[in-house]
Enzyme design. Structure first.
Site, PDB file in Angstrom:
ATOM      1  N   THR A   1       5.854  11.499  -1.093  1.00 38.41           N
ATOM      2  CA  THR A   1       4.655  12.248  -0.743  1.00 38.41           C
ATOM      3  C   THR A   1       4.760  12.571   0.747  1.00 38.41           C
ATOM      4  OG1 THR A   1       3.436  10.210  -0.281  1.00 38.41           O
ATOM      5  CG2 THR A   1       3.207  11.108  -2.482  1.00 38.41           C
TER       6      THR A   1
ATOM      7  N   THR B   1      -0.661  13.728  -2.247  1.00 37.72           N
ATOM      8  CA  THR B   1       0.145  13.903  -3.457  1.00 37.72           C
ATOM      9  C   THR B   1       0.316  12.550  -4.139  1.00 37.72           C
ATOM     10  OG1 THR B   1       1.354  15.604  -2.292  1.00 37.72           O
ATOM     11  CG2 THR B   1       2.478  14.627  -4.179  1.00 37.72           C
TER      12      THR B   1
ATOM     13  N   SER C   1      -5.987  16.402  -2.864  1.00 40.32           N
ATOM     14  CA  SER C   1      -4.590  16.847  -2.723  1.00 40.32           C
ATOM     15  C   SER C   1      -3.840  16.917  -4.046  1.00 40.32           C
ATOM     16  CB  SER C   1      -3.830  15.912  -1.786  1.00 40.32           C
ATOM     17  OG  SER C   1      -3.647  14.681  -2.415  1.00 40.32           O
TER      18      SER C   1
END
Ligand code: GLY
Length: 341
Positions: free
Chosen positions: A249, A198, A86
């Protein structure tokens, strides 16, 4: 006026500063101020990724005494790691099977910031964002312009789609609809891969200078050109040199419409501890979803304040990814994340 001065003097004699009084008046019972702010780096992930990110970040901080160098070094570790699906290289692609990256950086002493969005073929998106901040008079550069800017600064153009990410995308594509011409293999034999998230890397330097980075490949299967919260200052990242730093995130659309990271920093400015402020941003996301807690997406907020206290909260339980981590001269510590669902 005299009464106010007397009052402030008596608070001072009791060792209570105005910010601490503010926290007390806000009835933030969880708030236990630590005594001295000292340098730290915080990662939005727990033990194993935390160690991978924070140790090189701390080594860079000791080498250069620059908190920007430190958080960039920590973020680059994940951007360059093909195992993380990611962030950066190895990130899962958009609906076309093309990896595109979003990243932002913000520096407290100047309140300056830089970001890139929909950046293709460049691994270290956060380093390009830093150059936007330091070497342009702009805040955000996107798409083909971001790629041209990165190349102008000597970044090599590379394919970011790993074999693992390609197969994950192919499975998604072939099973998306019964009404298109993509057919899954008869045995459905796809390789399964670990998903990541993230990442936020936040830090405070020797002079109490606060900085942060958020970097991601964004939502898997997104429409080409979709930009999440990560490159948007105030949504996926916000720092204030008087207050601390916050990062997010998870589902970017929710963080954009709540200005999640800005809101978190403002809550800390109003006296909330980082932990309570993280939890209150998650509550705000429930509020904009009609008060429902059973939402079908996740968001995780992390933050620290200038006292060096840190917090973490998410919507859903995240198992091994629930916690965040902090490194200081005393070593690494985990910040247990609270699930709000
Ligand atoms: N938080 C990452 C994204 O939504 O793109």
């Amino acid at each position: 006026m005299t009464k106010r001065r007397d009052f402030l003097q008596s608070l001072g004699m009791m060792g209570i500063s105005l910010p601490v009084l503010h926290k007390i008046l806000n009835r933030d019972s969880s708030y236990v101020p630590t005594t001295a702010a000292s340098p730290l780096v915080m990662c939005s992930r727990g033990e194993s990724w935390g160690k991978k990110v924070l140790e090189p970040a701390w080594a860079k901080f000791k080498e250069t005494n620059s908190i920007l160098d430190a958080i960039e070094a920590g973020s680059n570790v994940v951007e360059l790691d093909p195992e993380d699906t990611s962030v950066g290289y190895g990130g899962l692609p958009d609906e076309r099977g093309v990896v595109s990256l979003d990243a932002s950086i913000m520096y407290g002493p100047t309140y300056n910031c830089g970001s890139v969005a929909s950046l293709e073929n460049i691994k270290k998106a956060c380093s390009v964002a830093r150059l936007v901040m330091e070497r342009t008079d702009h805040s955000m550069i996107v798409g083909a312009g971001a790629l041209a800017f990165a190349k102008a600064h000597g970044f090599p153009e590379e394919n970011l789609l790993t074999e693992n990410a390609r197969l994950t995308w192919l499975e998604w594509k072939e099973n998306l609809s019964d009404n298109d011409d993509w057919l899954p293999p008869p045995d459905g034999d796809y390789k399964k891969f670990r998903k990541g998230g993230t990442i936020n890397v936040l830090g405070m330097g020797s002079e109490g200078d606060v900085a942060g980075i958020t970097t991601t490949s964004g939502l898997f299967g997104k429409i080409h050109g979709r930009i999440g919260d990560s490159p948007i200052i105030g949504a996926g990242l916000f720092v204030d040199n008087e207050v601390g730093a916050a990062g997010a995130t998870g589902r970017g659309e929710e963080l954009i419409r709540t200005c999640g990271s800005f809101l978190l920093v403002e809550k800390m400015r109003a006296g909330k501890s980082p932990q309570i402020a993280c939890e209150e941003v998650i509550e705000r996301i429930f509020y904009v979803n009609g008060g429902k807690k059973n939402v079908n997406f996740n968001v995780k907020m992390v933050a620290f304040n200038k006292d060096g206290d840190a917090g973490s909260a998410s919507i859903m339980p995240l198992g091994d990814n629930a916690s965040a981590s902090v490194i200081t001269a005393q070593g690494m510590r985990l910040i247990p994340g609270k699930s709000m669902m």
